[in-house]
Design a protein around this motif. Sequence first.
Motif, PDB file in Angstrom:
ATOM      1  N   GLU A 185      35.469  20.560  97.338  1.00  0.00           N
ATOM      2  CA  GLU A 185      35.180  19.484  98.299  1.00  0.00           C
ATOM      3  C   GLU A 185      36.039  18.263  97.972  1.00  0.00           C
ATOM      4  O   GLU A 185      36.498  18.084  96.840  1.00  0.00           O
ATOM      5  CB  GLU A 185      33.701  19.099  98.236  1.00  0.00           C
ATOM      6  CG  GLU A 185      32.733  20.224  98.564  1.00  0.00           C
ATOM      7  CD  GLU A 185      32.581  20.447 100.063  1.00  0.00           C
ATOM      8  OE1 GLU A 185      33.352  19.850 100.844  1.00  0.00           O
ATOM      9  OE2 GLU A 185      31.693  21.221 100.448  1.00  0.00           O
ATOM     10  N   HIS A 202      32.146  15.676  89.764  1.00  0.00           N
ATOM     11  CA  HIS A 202      33.087  15.010  90.675  1.00  0.00           C
ATOM     12  C   HIS A 202      34.094  14.246  89.820  1.00  0.00           C
ATOM     13  O   HIS A 202      33.738  13.661  88.799  1.00  0.00           O
ATOM     14  CB  HIS A 202      32.305  14.044  91.584  1.00  0.00           C
ATOM     15  CG  HIS A 202      33.136  12.955  92.184  1.00  0.00           C
ATOM     16  ND1 HIS A 202      33.130  11.660  91.699  1.00  0.00           N
ATOM     17  CD2 HIS A 202      34.008  12.954  93.215  1.00  0.00           C
ATOM     18  CE1 HIS A 202      33.948  10.907  92.419  1.00  0.00           C
ATOM     19  NE2 HIS A 202      34.499  11.667  93.340  1.00  0.00           N
ATOM     20  N   ASP A 210      33.814  20.261  91.107  1.00  0.00           N
ATOM     21  CA  ASP A 210      33.401  20.602  92.468  1.00  0.00           C
ATOM     22  C   ASP A 210      33.985  19.690  93.541  1.00  0.00           C
ATOM     23  O   ASP A 210      34.207  20.131  94.667  1.00  0.00           O
ATOM     24  CB  ASP A 210      31.865  20.541  92.550  1.00  0.00           C
ATOM     25  CG  ASP A 210      31.201  21.459  91.552  1.00  0.00           C
ATOM     26  OD1 ASP A 210      31.047  22.647  91.859  1.00  0.00           O
ATOM     27  OD2 ASP A 210      30.855  20.986  90.449  1.00  0.00           O
ATOM     28  N   ILE A 211      34.178  18.406  93.225  1.00  0.00           N
ATOM     29  CA  ILE A 211      34.644  17.423  94.216  1.00  0.00           C
ATOM     30  C   ILE A 211      35.733  16.581  93.567  1.00  0.00           C
ATOM     31  O   ILE A 211      35.590  16.151  92.412  1.00  0.00           O
ATOM     32  CB  ILE A 211      33.503  16.486  94.677  1.00  0.00           C
ATOM     33  CG1 ILE A 211      32.257  17.257  95.092  1.00  0.00           C
ATOM     34  CG2 ILE A 211      33.962  15.574  95.817  1.00  0.00           C
ATOM     35  CD1 ILE A 211      31.033  16.385  95.349  1.00  0.00           C
ATOM     36  N   TRP A 232      33.781  15.854 102.323  1.00  0.00           N
ATOM     37  CA  TRP A 232      32.395  15.848 101.850  1.00  0.00           C
ATOM     38  C   TRP A 232      31.789  14.463 102.054  1.00  0.00           C
ATOM     39  O   TRP A 232      30.635  14.334 102.436  1.00  0.00           O
ATOM     40  CB  TRP A 232      32.361  16.240 100.361  1.00  0.00           C
ATOM     41  CG  TRP A 232      30.978  16.363  99.799  1.00  0.00           C
ATOM     42  CD1 TRP A 232      30.156  17.458  99.865  1.00  0.00           C
ATOM     43  CD2 TRP A 232      30.234  15.354  99.092  1.00  0.00           C
ATOM     44  NE1 TRP A 232      28.960  17.193  99.248  1.00  0.00           N
ATOM     45  CE2 TRP A 232      28.975  15.913  98.764  1.00  0.00           C
ATOM     46  CE3 TRP A 232      30.515  14.049  98.711  1.00  0.00           C
ATOM     47  CZ2 TRP A 232      28.009  15.193  98.062  1.00  0.00           C
ATOM     48  CZ3 TRP A 232      29.543  13.335  98.012  1.00  0.00           C
ATOM     49  CH2 TRP A 232      28.312  13.906  97.697  1.00  0.00           C
ATOM     50  N   SER A 233      32.585  13.418 101.799  1.00  0.00           N
ATOM     51  CA  SER A 233      32.127  12.041 102.034  1.00  0.00           C
ATOM     52  C   SER A 233      33.349  11.147 102.218  1.00  0.00           C
ATOM     53  O   SER A 233      34.474  11.509 101.855  1.00  0.00           O
ATOM     54  CB  SER A 233      31.276  11.523 100.867  1.00  0.00           C
ATOM     55  OG  SER A 233      32.054  11.372  99.695  1.00  0.00           O
ATOM     56  N   THR A 285      39.336  25.002 100.973  1.00  0.00           N
ATOM     57  CA  THR A 285      38.960  23.625 101.318  1.00  0.00           C
ATOM     58  C   THR A 285      38.556  23.592 102.782  1.00  0.00           C
ATOM     59  O   THR A 285      38.871  24.512 103.550  1.00  0.00           O
ATOM     60  CB  THR A 285      40.124  22.628 101.106  1.00  0.00           C
ATOM     61  OG1 THR A 285      41.018  22.729 102.204  1.00  0.00           O
ATOM     62  CG2 THR A 285      40.852  22.865  99.804  1.00  0.00           C
ATOM     63  N   LYS A 286      37.877  22.535 103.159  1.00  0.00           N
ATOM     64  CA  LYS A 286      37.432  22.377 104.556  1.00  0.00           C
ATOM     65  C   LYS A 286      38.294  21.368 105.311  1.00  0.00           C
ATOM     66  O   LYS A 286      37.960  20.971 106.421  1.00  0.00           O
ATOM     67  CB  LYS A 286      35.970  21.913 104.571  1.00  0.00           C
ATOM     68  CG  LYS A 286      35.006  22.880 103.889  1.00  0.00           C
ATOM     69  CD  LYS A 286      33.598  22.282 103.807  1.00  0.00           C
ATOM     70  CE  LYS A 286      32.668  23.218 103.041  1.00  0.00           C
ATOM     71  NZ  LYS A 286      31.310  22.626 102.865  1.00  0.00           N
ATOM     72  N   THR A 342      29.962  12.267 108.851  1.00  0.00           N
ATOM     73  CA  THR A 342      30.338  12.426 107.446  1.00  0.00           C
ATOM     74  C   THR A 342      29.547  11.443 106.601  1.00  0.00           C
ATOM     75  O   THR A 342      29.322  10.305 107.014  1.00  0.00           O
ATOM     76  CB  THR A 342      31.852  12.164 107.255  1.00  0.00           C
ATOM     77  OG1 THR A 342      32.581  12.939 108.194  1.00  0.00           O
ATOM     78  CG2 THR A 342      32.296  12.541 105.848  1.00  0.00           C
ATOM     79  N   LYS A 343      29.136  11.890 105.412  1.00  0.00           N
ATOM     80  CA  LYS A 343      28.393  11.008 104.519  1.00  0.00           C
ATOM     81  C   LYS A 343      29.262   9.805 104.125  1.00  0.00           C
ATOM     82  O   LYS A 343      30.436   9.976 103.779  1.00  0.00           O
ATOM     83  CB  LYS A 343      27.961  11.767 103.258  1.00  0.00           C
ATOM     84  CG  LYS A 343      26.972  12.889 103.514  1.00  0.00           C
ATOM     85  CD  LYS A 343      26.511  13.559 102.227  1.00  0.00           C
ATOM     86  CE  LYS A 343      27.571  14.467 101.626  1.00  0.00           C
ATOM     87  NZ  LYS A 343      27.821  15.682 102.441  1.00  0.00           N
ATOM     88  N   THR A 377      36.313  13.911  98.532  1.00  0.00           N
ATOM     89  CA  THR A 377      35.872  12.594  98.995  1.00  0.00           C
ATOM     90  C   THR A 377      37.127  11.787  99.295  1.00  0.00           C
ATOM     91  O   THR A 377      38.040  11.710  98.454  1.00  0.00           O
ATOM     92  CB  THR A 377      35.036  11.877  97.923  1.00  0.00           C
ATOM     93  OG1 THR A 377      33.760  12.517  97.814  1.00  0.00           O
ATOM     94  CG2 THR A 377      34.812  10.401  98.284  1.00  0.00           C
TER      95      THR A 377
END
Length: 613
Positions: free
Chosen positions: A6, A202, A225-226, A42-43, A257-258, A77-78, A8
């Motif tokens: 993910e 992260h 993870d991030i 993710w954010s 990845t997204k 999105t967060k 940020t």
Amino acid sequence: MGRVIEFTDVTLRDGQQSLLATRVRTEDLLPAAEKLDKAGFWSLEVWGGATFDVCLRYLKEDPWERLRKFKEAAPNTKLEMLLRGQNIVGYRHYPDDVVEAFVRKAAENGIDVFRIFDALNDVRNMEVAISVAKEEGKIVKGVLSYTISPVHTVDYFVGIAKQLRDLGVDIISIKDQAGILSPKIAYELVGRLKEEVKLPVHLHAQTTSGMAEMTCLKAVEAGCDIIDTDVSTWSWLTAHPANETMVYVLKEFGYETKIDLSIIEEVAEYLKEVRKKYKKYDTAEKWPDSQVLIHQIPGGMMSNFINQLKENDALDKLEDVKKEVAKVREDLGYPPLVTPTSQIVGTQALLNVLQGERYKVVTKETRDYVKGLYGRPPAPIKPEIIEKIIDGEEPIQVRPADLLEPELDKCSEEAQKVGARSEEDILSYCLFPQVAKEFFEWREKYEKGEALPPEVEEITEEEACVTKAPIEFNITLHGEVYHIQIAGVGSPVEGGTPYFVRVDGRLEETIVQPIREIEVGERMETLPEGGVPAGKRPKAKDMGDVSSPMPGKVVSVKVSPGDSVKKGDVLLVVEAMKMENEIHSPIDGTVEEVYVREGDQVNPDECLIRITP
């Protein structure tokens, strides 16, 4: 299918803070936020850090309104913020009632993820913010503020992470604000965290030294993870890795990845043009700073040193200041160089060099730090430093905020008297009383059509050469010091620039050296009322003449003419390099003259208060 990594995006907060002095206006950020909302992050980190202060102080924007606009622009999105634990987004510890109210209001206005750190990694200073954010149902990243010292081992950081896990954080975040986390240590630290703490990890790594992409890759290999990235056209140098680069590399290694790179490409083109608009703030060196691996000084702090040394005509002492930072940091128990301890260490090191004597002048913040009022230092402070700075007092052992009285009710009463209109305004005032007051006053005038917002104009190469005219400066004319209004400007000559000025209504020509500048034009900026204007103050020359150790702004004046004072009494407080410096009486005596008021800009050679024996 490989493991999903993910991302940020920190472009709109730390990216612009690192590269453009946080000066980008909300209207220029919102189009990017709207597109980034659809890019698969993710954010999005959009708030916190220096943005709150800068919005009020320089941009004349309401930071709360900025947050609400971001939420409207990016509903899918967060939204994330960086919170300095008990310091919130300020430079001192605030009592628990203010921290609690701020976190709840931030959550209410749109923050979904709170990235909470303490400059000393003193988990006690993060407890309240973490607890309230969790009560609000928000995601919490508990931060390890990374630094290098004899005490900051991998074992040390894993121990801090376990304390954060026990407080209920959702994610462990490694914050490498100076770009000094190596790929090797990142691999070891992330591996240990995944194995022993068993929470998502992260990583935030600045690219200052040129290692961050390698560090991110090794962290991902170890289980991270991030990761944090910027859009490419606002990345690198003192900022962060480019999103497009990291997505490409990770995909080649089989990770998923997204991120939709076609959207990132659009944002990159847009932000490339926006960056040109803020050219005058785009001053970072165009190459990695490998020296940061030795001195560990973050880029923004280095810029502050250069500016302060220039104003003191002491730029040749920059290398001395770098060395002194390392010495002060060792003296004070190896605090990480992150806000606010970076300012504490940096300002004290600068003063030590400029004064020619170590700890001859000690800032209020340094004294408070040694007293334990910022928290527990990573290593013990040297006993001789404790003795010198707090003169035998015993440093406190309790959580610093336990000693603070609630402030919210008092702030509320004061804030409403100076123009606060909402609970958010009251919190702005609690954090930055003088700055918020000035913002409220400006807002009132703006709504009546009596003030203009600060202008941001795109600066081309040609425009960068436009002659500047100062609006406030010291000038000696016929042997006397005057405060001048400008009528016109000539071409620069050796020793300065000719200015045609009106002195008591009479047109004169003279040579001046600017202190503060605006582009020459028809609009005239009004100077603050009250006090004695810079240039009219006498020079500090007698034993009882009180001056500031550095250029700065008067935050408060504690005495009036006729008051009796003792040597060491606090006479006024001057803010410089974001630190509040208490100015003490040099002698016992009576206050004869006070030449300044709150809000005045002051210089080191001026007499601010005159004391007679």
